[in-house]
Design an enzyme around this catalytic site. Structure first.
Site, PDB file in Angstrom:
ATOM      1  N   HIS A  16       0.999  -1.509  -0.094  1.00  0.00           N
ATOM      2  CA  HIS A  16      -0.359  -0.087  -0.433  1.00  0.00           C
ATOM      3  C   HIS A  16       1.092   1.172  -0.048  1.00  0.00           C
ATOM      4  O   HIS A  16       0.697   2.511  -0.628  1.00  0.00           O
ATOM      5  CB  HIS A  16      -0.748  -0.220   1.479  1.00  0.00           C
ATOM      6  CG  HIS A  16      -1.859  -1.090   1.129  1.00  0.00           C
ATOM      7  ND1 HIS A  16      -3.400  -1.205   1.760  1.00  0.00           N
ATOM      8  CD2 HIS A  16      -2.389  -1.556   0.211  1.00  0.00           C
ATOM      9  CE1 HIS A  16      -3.686  -1.874   1.791  1.00  0.00           C
ATOM     10  NE2 HIS A  16      -3.500  -2.513   0.198  1.00  0.00           N
ATOM     11  N   PRO A  96      -5.375  -1.056  -6.182  1.00  0.00           N
ATOM     12  CA  PRO A  96      -6.083  -1.408  -6.658  1.00  0.00           C
ATOM     13  C   PRO A  96      -7.351  -2.497  -5.947  1.00  0.00           C
ATOM     14  O   PRO A  96      -6.894  -2.656  -5.066  1.00  0.00           O
ATOM     15  CB  PRO A  96      -5.061  -2.721  -7.699  1.00  0.00           C
ATOM     16  CG  PRO A  96      -4.056  -2.423  -6.815  1.00  0.00           C
ATOM     17  CD  PRO A  96      -3.870  -1.543  -6.260  1.00  0.00           C
TER      18      PRO A  96
END
Length: 254
Positions: A16, A96
Site C-alpha cells: 500500500h 487496485p
C-alpha cells in the site's frame, strides 16, 4: 512470532505504501488537523543511526522478513529510500480494488511501471492473511440481474462464504482467511484460483486472458517458479520511490 496475522499486515503495508506515492513510508504518518492519514507507527532506528534509515526502508525490510518468517523466499533489499511528507486517506482510492477486472488491474500496475508478470506474481501475496466480507460480497449477493452468485465461484465455496457473510451481515469483523494455509507463504493461492475458490473478483480476473492465466497455471504447479517471480517483482515494486527526507519519527514529518 507470537501473532501469526502480523506478517500479512506488514506485507500489505509495504504494498500500500509503494502504490500511492512510491515507497515513501507515508502509510505510517499520523493524522494531523483535518487531514486524516493512512496509519501511524514509530522508529527506534533513529537513535542508533540518525538520519540514515528511512521509515520506507524499514517497511521494505519488514515486508521481506514477513515473507521469510512465513516460509517464503528471501532477497536482498536495497536501501536508500526517502520518506514522504504527505499522507491522505482519500488517496487509498488509487489502490487496485478487489473488484477490479483484468484491464483495470493492468492499468493500475502499468501506471507504476509494473508488468502483467508483476501483477500475477504480486497477487500471490494473497496467500497470507484475512479478508473482510466487504471485499468479496459483490460475488456472493446480487451479483447481477441473472445470477445471485458469481458463476465463476465454486458452488460449495460460494455457499460457505454466504454462511460467513449473510446479506445483512452485522458482525463488524466477519470474513475469512485468504487461503486455508493463510499463515504460510506458499503457492496455494494459485491452485485455488484454478479450482474457482479464490476470494476476490481481481483474483479470478487473472484467468480471463491467456497471458495471466498461463502464469497462474505455472505458479500453481511450481512453488519455485512462483518464489523466483515474487522476489523479482517485490524488488521492482520496492524500487518505486517518491520521498524527500529521512524521518526522525515515522509518525510525523521532520
Amino acid at each position: 512470532m507470537k501473532d501469526k496475522t502480523v506478517p500479512a499486515a506488514l506485507l500489505r503495508m509495504h504494498f500500500h505504501d509503494s502504490f500511492i506515492r512510491g515507497c515513501d513510508g507515508s502509510v505510517l504518518l499520523n493524522s494531523k488537523g483535518g487531514n486524516k492519514s493512512r496509519k501511524g507507527w514509530t522508529s527506534k532506528f533513529e537513535a542508533i543511526c540518525p538520519g540514515i534509515v528511512s521509515c520506507a526502508d524499514i517497511l521494505a525490510l519488514a515486508a521481506r522478513d514477513a515473507v521469510v518468517l512465513t516460509g517464503g523466499p528471501t532477497w536482498e533489499v536495497h536501501k536508500g529510500r526517502k520518506d514522504g511528507k504527505i499522507s491522505q486517506a482519500s488517496e487509498t482510492r488509487q489502490l487496485p480494488a478487489p473488484t477490479f477486472n483484468i484491464s483495470q488491474l493492468q492499468q493500475s500496475f502499468s501506471q507504476r511501471g509494473l508488468s502483467m508478470e508483476d501483477l500475477v506474481a504480486l497477487s500471490g501475496g494473497h496467500t497470507l492473511g484475512f479478508s473482510h466480507c466487504s471485499s468479496f460480497q459483490n460475488r456472493i449477493h446480487n451479483f447481477n440481474s441473472t445470477h445471485d452468485i458469481n458463476p465463476t465461484l465454486h458452488p460449495s465455496f460460494a455457499a460457505s462464504l454466504k454462511s460467513i457473510c449473510p446479506i445483512n451481515n452485522k458482525a463488524k469483523n466477519a470474513g475469512t482467511k485468504m487461503d486455508p494455509s493463510s499463515t504460510t507463504f506458499d503457492n496455494t493461492y494459485y491452485k485455488l484460483i484454478l479450482q474457482k475458490k479464490s476470494l476476490f473478483s481481481s483474483d479470478q480476473a487473472l484467468l480471463t486472458i491467456p497471458k495471466t492465466k498461463d502464469l497462474v497455471s505455472k505458479y500453481a504447479s511450481s512453488k519455485k517458479a512462483f518464489n523466483t517471480a515474487f522476489v523479482n517483482s517485490m524488488i521492482k515494486m520496492s524500487s518505486i520511490t517518491g520521498g524527500q527526507e529521512v524521518r526522525k519519527d515515522c509518525r510525523v514529518v521532520n
